[in-house]
Design a protein around this motif. Sequence first.
Motif, PDB file in Angstrom:
ATOM      1  N   ILE A   1      -1.792  -0.159 -10.633  1.00  0.00           N
ATOM      2  CA  ILE A   1      -2.867   0.161  -9.406  1.00  0.00           C
ATOM      3  C   ILE A   1      -3.558   1.471  -9.756  1.00  0.00           C
ATOM      4  CG2 ILE A   1      -3.112   0.648  -6.947  1.00  0.00           C
ATOM      5  CD1 ILE A   1      -0.124  -0.587  -6.820  1.00  0.00           C
ATOM      6  N   ASP A   2      -4.881   1.528  -9.496  1.00  0.00           N
ATOM      7  CA  ASP A   2      -5.681   2.580  -9.605  1.00  0.00           C
ATOM      8  C   ASP A   2      -5.321   3.611  -8.503  1.00  0.00           C
ATOM      9  OD1 ASP A   2      -7.737   4.596  -9.556  1.00  0.00           O
ATOM     10  OD2 ASP A   2      -9.284   3.462 -10.142  1.00  0.00           O
ATOM     11  N   ASP A   3      -4.466   4.873  -8.655  1.00  0.00           N
ATOM     12  CA  ASP A   3      -4.116   5.401  -7.390  1.00  0.00           C
ATOM     13  C   ASP A   3      -5.232   6.105  -6.593  1.00  0.00           C
ATOM     14  OD1 ASP A   3      -2.063   6.469  -5.948  1.00  0.00           O
ATOM     15  OD2 ASP A   3      -2.050   8.570  -6.956  1.00  0.00           O
ATOM     16  N   GLU A   4      -6.433   6.408  -7.211  1.00  0.00           N
ATOM     17  CA  GLU A   4      -7.674   7.113  -6.416  1.00  0.00           C
ATOM     18  C   GLU A   4      -8.297   5.704  -5.662  1.00  0.00           C
ATOM     19  OE1 GLU A   4     -10.013   8.803  -9.667  1.00  0.00           O
ATOM     20  OE2 GLU A   4      -8.754  10.413  -9.754  1.00  0.00           O
ATOM     21  N   THR A   5      -8.289   4.585  -5.990  1.00  0.00           N
ATOM     22  CA  THR A   5      -9.105   3.525  -5.357  1.00  0.00           C
ATOM     23  C   THR A   5      -8.296   2.556  -4.571  1.00  0.00           C
ATOM     24  OG1 THR A   5      -9.086   2.034  -7.175  1.00  0.00           O
ATOM     25  CG2 THR A   5     -11.070   3.838  -7.025  1.00  0.00           C
ATOM     26  N   ASP A   6      -6.833   2.555  -4.932  1.00  0.00           N
ATOM     27  CA  ASP A   6      -5.913   1.681  -4.322  1.00  0.00           C
ATOM     28  C   ASP A   6      -6.149   0.402  -4.863  1.00  0.00           C
ATOM     29  OD1 ASP A   6      -3.475   0.925  -2.753  1.00  0.00           O
ATOM     30  OD2 ASP A   6      -4.659   0.281  -1.258  1.00  0.00           O
TER      31      ASP A   6
ATOM     32  N   ASN B   1      -2.260 -16.005  -9.244  1.00  0.00           N
ATOM     33  CA  ASN B   1      -3.625 -16.305  -8.443  1.00  0.00           C
ATOM     34  C   ASN B   1      -4.145 -15.287  -7.130  1.00  0.00           C
ATOM     35  OD1 ASN B   1      -4.047 -18.460 -10.468  1.00  0.00           O
ATOM     36  ND2 ASN B   1      -2.907 -19.687  -9.018  1.00  0.00           N
ATOM     37  N   PHE B   2      -3.110 -14.849  -6.377  1.00  0.00           N
ATOM     38  CA  PHE B   2      -3.395 -13.911  -5.436  1.00  0.00           C
ATOM     39  C   PHE B   2      -3.860 -12.689  -5.971  1.00  0.00           C
ATOM     40  CE2 PHE B   2      -0.575 -16.936  -3.293  1.00  0.00           C
ATOM     41  CZ  PHE B   2      -1.222 -17.006  -1.992  1.00  0.00           C
ATOM     42  N   PHE B   3      -3.239 -12.175  -7.158  1.00  0.00           N
ATOM     43  CA  PHE B   3      -3.587 -10.880  -7.551  1.00  0.00           C
ATOM     44  C   PHE B   3      -5.207 -11.028  -8.181  1.00  0.00           C
ATOM     45  CE2 PHE B   3       0.894 -10.156  -7.350  1.00  0.00           C
ATOM     46  CZ  PHE B   3       0.887  -8.875  -6.823  1.00  0.00           C
ATOM     47  N   SER B   4      -5.271 -12.314  -9.016  1.00  0.00           N
ATOM     48  CA  SER B   4      -6.595 -12.468  -9.506  1.00  0.00           C
ATOM     49  C   SER B   4      -7.664 -12.621  -8.600  1.00  0.00           C
ATOM     50  CB  SER B   4      -6.655 -14.079 -10.377  1.00  0.00           C
ATOM     51  OG  SER B   4      -7.843 -14.200 -10.477  1.00  0.00           O
ATOM     52  N   LEU B   5      -7.276 -13.182  -7.279  1.00  0.00           N
ATOM     53  CA  LEU B   5      -8.648 -13.134  -6.465  1.00  0.00           C
ATOM     54  C   LEU B   5      -8.791 -11.696  -5.739  1.00  0.00           C
ATOM     55  CD1 LEU B   5     -10.237 -15.009  -4.588  1.00  0.00           C
ATOM     56  CD2 LEU B   5      -8.226 -14.928  -3.023  1.00  0.00           C
ATOM     57  N   ALA B   6      -7.805 -10.838  -5.722  1.00  0.00           N
ATOM     58  CA  ALA B   6      -7.963  -9.465  -5.161  1.00  0.00           C
ATOM     59  C   ALA B   6      -8.742  -8.825  -6.188  1.00  0.00           C
ATOM     60  CB  ALA B   6      -6.674  -8.939  -5.040  1.00  0.00           C
ATOM     61  N   MET B   7      -8.493  -9.027  -7.612  1.00  0.00           N
ATOM     62  CA  MET B   7      -9.278  -8.202  -8.624  1.00  0.00           C
ATOM     63  C   MET B   7     -10.799  -8.652  -8.613  1.00  0.00           C
ATOM     64  SD  MET B   7      -6.583  -8.018 -11.681  1.00  0.00           S
ATOM     65  CE  MET B   7      -7.790  -7.083 -12.636  1.00  0.00           C
ATOM     66  N   ARG B   8     -10.922  -9.883  -8.278  1.00  0.00           N
ATOM     67  CA  ARG B   8     -12.554 -10.716  -8.281  1.00  0.00           C
ATOM     68  C   ARG B   8     -13.053  -9.945  -7.331  1.00  0.00           C
ATOM     69  NH1 ARG B   8     -13.560 -13.882 -12.454  1.00  0.00           N
ATOM     70  NH2 ARG B   8     -15.196 -14.957 -11.496  1.00  0.00           N
TER      71      ARG B   8
ATOM     72  N   ASP C   1     -12.258  -7.212  -5.612  1.00  0.00           N
ATOM     73  CA  ASP C   1     -12.410  -5.756  -5.394  1.00  0.00           C
ATOM     74  C   ASP C   1     -11.498  -5.448  -4.061  1.00  0.00           C
ATOM     75  OD1 ASP C   1     -13.595  -4.799  -7.502  1.00  0.00           O
ATOM     76  OD2 ASP C   1     -15.548  -5.104  -6.752  1.00  0.00           O
ATOM     77  N   LEU C   2     -10.454  -6.147  -3.912  1.00  0.00           N
ATOM     78  CA  LEU C   2      -9.691  -5.975  -2.787  1.00  0.00           C
ATOM     79  C   LEU C   2      -8.600  -4.897  -3.066  1.00  0.00           C
ATOM     80  CD1 LEU C   2      -8.617  -9.545  -1.529  1.00  0.00           C
ATOM     81  CD2 LEU C   2     -10.448  -7.986  -0.623  1.00  0.00           C
ATOM     82  N   THR C   3      -8.016  -4.072  -2.125  1.00  0.00           N
ATOM     83  CA  THR C   3      -7.210  -2.934  -2.355  1.00  0.00           C
ATOM     84  C   THR C   3      -5.788  -3.531  -2.055  1.00  0.00           C
ATOM     85  OG1 THR C   3      -7.048  -2.451  -0.144  1.00  0.00           O
ATOM     86  CG2 THR C   3      -8.669  -1.264  -1.674  1.00  0.00           C
ATOM     87  N   THR C   4      -4.674  -2.962  -2.462  1.00  0.00           N
ATOM     88  CA  THR C   4      -3.287  -3.392  -2.216  1.00  0.00           C
ATOM     89  C   THR C   4      -3.034  -3.274  -0.745  1.00  0.00           C
ATOM     90  OG1 THR C   4      -2.353  -1.044  -2.226  1.00  0.00           O
ATOM     91  CG2 THR C   4      -2.716  -2.485  -4.235  1.00  0.00           C
ATOM     92  N   SER C   5      -3.763  -2.459   0.249  1.00  0.00           N
ATOM     93  CA  SER C   5      -3.787  -2.256   1.453  1.00  0.00           C
ATOM     94  C   SER C   5      -4.112  -3.731   2.010  1.00  0.00           C
ATOM     95  CB  SER C   5      -4.591  -1.230   2.081  1.00  0.00           C
ATOM     96  OG  SER C   5      -3.929  -0.095   1.654  1.00  0.00           O
TER      97      SER C   5
ATOM     98  N   ASP D   1       6.570 -12.762  -0.994  1.00  0.00           N
ATOM     99  CA  ASP D   1       6.944 -11.451  -1.549  1.00  0.00           C
ATOM    100  C   ASP D   1       5.919 -10.667  -2.156  1.00  0.00           C
ATOM    101  OD1 ASP D   1       9.512 -12.329  -1.401  1.00  0.00           O
ATOM    102  OD2 ASP D   1       9.740 -13.252  -3.237  1.00  0.00           O
ATOM    103  N   ILE D   2       4.816 -11.008  -1.982  1.00  0.00           N
ATOM    104  CA  ILE D   2       3.503 -10.285  -2.475  1.00  0.00           C
ATOM    105  C   ILE D   2       3.580  -8.909  -2.049  1.00  0.00           C
ATOM    106  CG2 ILE D   2       1.207 -10.088  -2.685  1.00  0.00           C
ATOM    107  CD1 ILE D   2       0.879 -13.178  -2.923  1.00  0.00           C
ATOM    108  N   GLY D   3       3.521  -8.621  -0.684  1.00  0.00           N
ATOM    109  CA  GLY D   3       3.690  -7.174  -0.230  1.00  0.00           C
ATOM    110  C   GLY D   3       4.606  -6.122  -0.773  1.00  0.00           C
TER     111      GLY D   3
END
Length: 452
Positions: A397-402, A419-426, A428-432, A447-449
């Motif tokens: 995780i980019d600690d500055e942008t989350d 695939n959830f992580f892929s969608l988040a990256m495409r 630009d979703l944050t971990t939050s 379990d993702i959270g």
Amino acid sequence: METQKFDLVVLGVGMAAVTAANKCASAGWSVAVVDELPYGGTCALRGCDPKKMLRRGAEIFDAASLMKGKGIEPGSLAINWSDLMAFKRTFTEKMPPKIESGLDVNGVTTLHGSAKFIGKNKIEISGNTLLEAKKVLIATGAKPRKIDLPGAQYLIDSTEFLELESLPKKILFVGGGFISFEFAHIAARAGSDIQIIDRGERALKGFDPDLVDKLLERSKEAGIEVVQKTSLVSIAQEGSGYSATLDVDGNTQKYSVDLIVHGAGRVPAIDYLDLDKAGVDSSAHGVKVNEFLQSISNPSIYAAGDAADTKGAPLTPVAVFEGKVAASNMLKGNHAKPDYKGVPTVVFTIPELARVGMLEEEAKAAGYKLRIATNDTSGWYSNLRVGETCAATKVIIDDETDKILGAHLLGPEYAEIINFFSLAMRLDLTTSDLKKMVSAYPSVGSDIGSML
């Protein structure tokens, strides 16, 4: 011979080819496709799909083994290889006619034979058909890399492995990549003794090394021996089997086996096309193209999928969206560029190993301020429930942008979770943002959270 003229001729009939051909035909173009092999390409007929059909047998066998003493007694459970192969054919045998009929319905002319260029926009098929096209898409895919050593003729490749009517007892896989590991995990559960040799210091080098180490331990438990810094020197017949001469970290060893499988990489299948006749430049990675997937040396030629020298990984989803991009650019002029951000990849071992985005070492080298979430998930409910003790995750995780820079997962059903992580990256979703998802419970997705 009379020359047939088309707006577009597509060489190859895999996923990139079918996508582009149908898109251009639906726009009113006259389109022809040609392939010397049955329609469908590597993924549908000789790779991803049939491999995963065979993997289903291995999954069942392994799942029962993991539950031994937990309510399941595997007893005499075994894989019937010929029946499993017949199950695979219930998919692969239907695909070529299904794909061809679909192209026919869309108005695409379907041709069969070996194509080669005889001019900048002229193609000859098997010496008896001439085509001329305003545009040509090269989407011929990839083939096993040639291994030049004494006895190389005794090797079988992945296509031949997927047609084996019986499975030999002792199998040697050459190369420490996707093909070797995926087939080895299937064959081991079917009762074969397996060894994988890899000339490098690290197997599956495109994946997180910490997770690969865990997978190697799990592979050993399954009966798969992985030997690194080892290369194949020669092969000789030995009775009904073979004697493989190996260079093991500088020392010569002999290894007697029943079958040797080539899993040492693939190269673009373009050498038979006579690209020089069309003025098309290429490299060891495929047809040289610009950012719009257009040949840098012949503007009437485009390339997509494994036959193109792009930034994309040799994956079916990449071939599909490159086919779409190439078609759009041919139809409307160069305007679209392929987006390779957040494309996941999975090696379908048991359990599977998945990756999207950067490796930890890549993110550090790029200078990001990192937050790395690592978890041994072997004791988590979703893995405890199925008896799997080999499971772990690492999210970078980019600690500055989350925002997520990379995600690496090893465990049952994690090919779906990536695939959830892929969608988040495409997107630009944050971990939050990801943690806001409310998941069905109990499911692996819930379990993702906790992975973050």
